[in-house]
Design a protein around this motif. Structure first.
Motif, PDB file in Angstrom:
ATOM      1  N   MET A   1      -4.341   0.953   8.012  1.00  0.00           N
ATOM      2  CA  MET A   1      -3.913  -0.206   8.790  1.00  0.00           C
ATOM      3  C   MET A   1      -4.599  -0.241  10.160  1.00  0.00           C
ATOM      4  O   MET A   1      -4.917  -1.320  10.672  1.00  0.00           O
ATOM      5  N   ALA A   2      -4.812   0.922  10.745  1.00  0.00           N
ATOM      6  CA  ALA A   2      -5.507   0.976  12.032  1.00  0.00           C
ATOM      7  C   ALA A   2      -6.945   0.515  11.882  1.00  0.00           C
ATOM      8  O   ALA A   2      -7.457  -0.265  12.705  1.00  0.00           O
ATOM      9  N   THR A   3      -7.615   0.987  10.832  1.00  0.00           N
ATOM     10  CA  THR A   3      -9.001   0.579  10.588  1.00  0.00           C
ATOM     11  C   THR A   3      -9.100  -0.920  10.351  1.00  0.00           C
ATOM     12  O   THR A   3      -9.965  -1.602  10.915  1.00  0.00           O
ATOM     13  N   LEU A   4      -8.196  -1.442   9.531  1.00  0.00           N
ATOM     14  CA  LEU A   4      -8.198  -2.872   9.241  1.00  0.00           C
ATOM     15  C   LEU A   4      -7.930  -3.681  10.503  1.00  0.00           C
ATOM     16  O   LEU A   4      -8.593  -4.706  10.762  1.00  0.00           O
TER      17      LEU A   4
ATOM     18  N   GLY B   1       3.454  10.806  14.503  1.00  0.00           N
ATOM     19  CA  GLY B   1       4.827  10.575  14.947  1.00  0.00           C
ATOM     20  C   GLY B   1       5.722   9.980  13.889  1.00  0.00           C
ATOM     21  O   GLY B   1       6.928   9.822  14.106  1.00  0.00           O
ATOM     22  N   GLY B   2       5.160   9.636  12.740  1.00  0.00           N
ATOM     23  CA  GLY B   2       5.965   9.074  11.668  1.00  0.00           C
ATOM     24  C   GLY B   2       6.448   7.666  11.933  1.00  0.00           C
ATOM     25  O   GLY B   2       7.469   7.237  11.392  1.00  0.00           O
ATOM     26  N   TYR B   3       5.714   6.920  12.781  1.00  0.00           N
ATOM     27  CA  TYR B   3       6.120   5.543  13.083  1.00  0.00           C
ATOM     28  C   TYR B   3       5.692   4.613  11.955  1.00  0.00           C
ATOM     29  O   TYR B   3       4.828   4.921  11.150  1.00  0.00           O
ATOM     30  N   TYR B   4       6.268   3.424  11.974  1.00  0.00           N
ATOM     31  CA  TYR B   4       5.864   2.392  11.028  1.00  0.00           C
ATOM     32  C   TYR B   4       4.541   1.788  11.513  1.00  0.00           C
ATOM     33  O   TYR B   4       4.509   1.005  12.446  1.00  0.00           O
TER      34      TYR B   4
ATOM     35  N   ILE C   1       0.837  -1.189   0.000  1.00  0.00           N
ATOM     36  CA  ILE C   1       0.000   0.000   0.000  1.00  0.00           C
ATOM     37  C   ILE C   1       0.875   1.244   0.000  1.00  0.00           C
ATOM     38  O   ILE C   1       2.009   1.231   0.493  1.00  0.00           O
ATOM     39  N   GLU C   2       0.364   2.313  -0.567  1.00  0.00           N
ATOM     40  CA  GLU C   2       1.129   3.567  -0.632  1.00  0.00           C
ATOM     41  C   GLU C   2       1.242   4.192   0.755  1.00  0.00           C
ATOM     42  O   GLU C   2       0.388   4.001   1.625  1.00  0.00           O
ATOM     43  N   GLU C   3       2.304   4.973   0.914  1.00  0.00           N
ATOM     44  CA  GLU C   3       2.609   5.547   2.223  1.00  0.00           C
ATOM     45  C   GLU C   3       1.488   6.437   2.738  1.00  0.00           C
ATOM     46  O   GLU C   3       1.179   6.446   3.936  1.00  0.00           O
ATOM     47  N   ASP C   4       0.845   7.214   1.852  1.00  0.00           N
ATOM     48  CA  ASP C   4      -0.191   8.136   2.298  1.00  0.00           C
ATOM     49  C   ASP C   4      -1.500   7.434   2.658  1.00  0.00           C
ATOM     50  O   ASP C   4      -2.454   8.080   3.097  1.00  0.00           O
TER      51      ASP C   4
END
Length: 508
Positions: free
Chosen positions: A52-55, A117-120, A44-47
């Motif tokens: 991922m949170a929703t999923l 925070g720019g985390y993975y 998936i694209e970075e933006d």
């Protein structure tokens, strides 16, 4: 090679074990969800990483569905897999639902912090779901091997999550301390398990319990029980095995701290409860005094050190240590025929209530620190003036942690006191008195926070309103309603702790 395997299987007359797929459906949903989150995150694209949170939230809610169906179709009958080494009963279902609900709330409060925070993000949710999978497994594990595997499955991702802020020396220190002490505790626990296996000839908890039932323990059995209790004392941050908790909680990202203080701690207590009631019913002379001393020290040391803290996360860390002492208190009398049933009920109910109020407190901390950029308690000054809703929520959680009626915390503490007093022994009365004194002490630092929130002025006169993201608002709504509902209608959770037996461990 295939022919050799086939001939060996033919000689031993191997029969494939029956697998109840419905019984392990929650775990299977999580396994599929973990792989799905990882696969989508890689492509998936970075933006669009926010999805991922929703999923992950849908995965957790999806795992709750089979738990509900199992609850209504089991009719109170336990489902046993793998020769009774993996059991799905009411006890396991309640705790699995607790872990999934906590995970869902943690996802809600972590979403914006990870994005900003720019985390993975994908990796974070994969690790968290893996840890939750270990917690679900722990709830049903009835064998030393499966308990240890579940413990490591939930712990290893947590070590990495604690050090998630890679460029922060404090976060790296938190992860390293947690990892090193965790490995040391696991080694001690595994050493104790090896003694139990060597002396009883089995890793199955019910068989170990039968071997130890006469109460006439060998020296190696005493050492084995003691080492296993010590290993899990680390997981629940019981004094004197608590030293990792304050530094790890302060250094880790706040959502991770909330996860460790509730879900990870609860998983440790689940394993401890299962071992005490199923494997060690005849070893109460060993674990009883150990847990008595740990409970008294844990609530006292945790409270005294919490009084000195100026950072709210560190204060909540020592508060978590102290609350662990109250949860340990009934377990000291789990071997008493008059108190065993109420002790199990008290621990499970306390874990359910503690999850709501502690995660809720961390949700408020995350919401406020988004504006103040400070973890000092003084930074909460004047909160009622510019964010009255947040001040009321914090009041609910702090008062509940202090055990003030009619909030959920009072009922949890009441149950814990009742379980201890049911034992009707001198040591039980002494422990109850120690707990009563500590309840008063804890009110001092909880109400210090509320005084700051309601009376003190805002630092630097900054009274700009707080803009709280909707996921955090949802998390606060769930936790506030849960904390209030349990206190006003205690029967809502009281029944969840009333188990007629725990795989036959309790006396009739």
């Amino acid at each position: 090679m295939i022919g050799l395997v086939s001939s060996v299987l033919a000689q031993v007359d191997w029969v494939a074990p029956h697998v109840d797929w419905h019984a392990i459906a929650p775990e299977l949903v999580l396994v599929v969800g973990i792989n799905l989150v990882l696969l989508i995150d890689l492509n998936i694209e970075e933006d669009k990483k926010w999805t991922m949170a929703t999923l992950s939230g849908f995965v957790v809610l999806g795992a709750l569905i089979p738990i509900v169906t199992l609850w209504f179709t089991s009719d109170g009958v336990a489902r046993e897999l793998f020769d009774g080494r993996y059991v799905i009963d009411e006890y396991a279902l309640v705790l699995k639902a607790l872990f999934l609900l906590v995970a869902y709330v943690i996802i809600l409060i972590s979403q914006n912090e990870l994005e900003e925070g720019g985390y993975y993000q994908g990796e974070f949710y994969v690790l968290m779901l893996c840890s939750v999978l270990g917690m679900l497994t722990m709830s049903s594990a009835r064998d030393l091997v499966s308990i240890f595997v579940a413990l490591e499955l939930l712990s290893i991702p947590a070590y990495m999550m604690a050090a998630w802020r890679k460029r922060s020396a404090v976060s790296n220190e938190a992860g390293v301390k947690y990892y090193l002490l965790g490995v040391f505790a696991s080694a001690i626990m595994l050493y104790g398990m090896s003694y139990l296996y060597g002396t009883t000839g089995s890793t199955k908890l019910t068989e170990i319990g039968a071997s130890l039932s006469d109460g006439d323990l060998l020296g190696l059995e005493v050492v084995g029980v003691a080492f296993v209790i010590v290993g899990f004392a680390f997981k629940v941050s019981a004094v004197p095995f608590h030293t990792w908790a304050p530094d790890t909680y302060e250094g880790a990202p706040t959502p991770v701290t909330a996860f460790l203080s509730v879900a990870s701690k609860a998983a440790g207590f689940v394993a401890l409860v299962t071992l005490v009631f199923v494997a060690f019913p005849g070893a109460s002379g060993v674990y009883g005094p150990m847990i008595w001393v740990m409970a008294a020290l844990t609530m006292t040391v945790g409270n005294v050190l919490a009084l000195r803290q100026g950072n709210i996360v560190r204060m909540l860390a020592y508060s978590s240590v102290s609350q662990g002492g109250f949860i340990l208190m009934p377990l000291a009398y789990a071997g008493d025929p008059d108190a065993s049933g109420s002790a199990l009920n008290a621990v499970v109910v306390y874990l359910l209530v503690y999850a709501f109020m502690n995660v809720g407190a961390f949700a408020v901390v995350i919401a406020v620190t988004r504006k103040t950029r400070s973890g000092d308690i003084s930074s909460f000054g004047g909160l009622f003036g510019y964010a009255p809703g947040m001040a009321v929520a914090m009041t609910v959680f702090m008062a509940s942690l202090a055990g003030i009626p009619p909030l959920g915390g009072w009922f949890a503490k009441f149950n814990a006191f009742k379980a201890v007093l049911d034992a009707s022994t001198t040591s039980a009365y002494v422990l109850a008195c120690i707990a009563a004194v500590n309840t008063v002490i804890s009110a001092a630092y909880y109400f210090r926070v509320l005084r700051t929130v309601w009376i003190d002025e805002a630092p630097d006169g900054d009274v700009a309103p707080i803009h709280t993201p909707s996921p955090i608002v949802a998390a606060l709504g769930i936790t506030v309603v849960g904390t209030l509902a349990v206190g006003v209608f205690p029967r809502l959770v009281a029944g969840f702790g009333n188990f007629s037996d725990l795989t036959g461990a309790l006396p009739g």
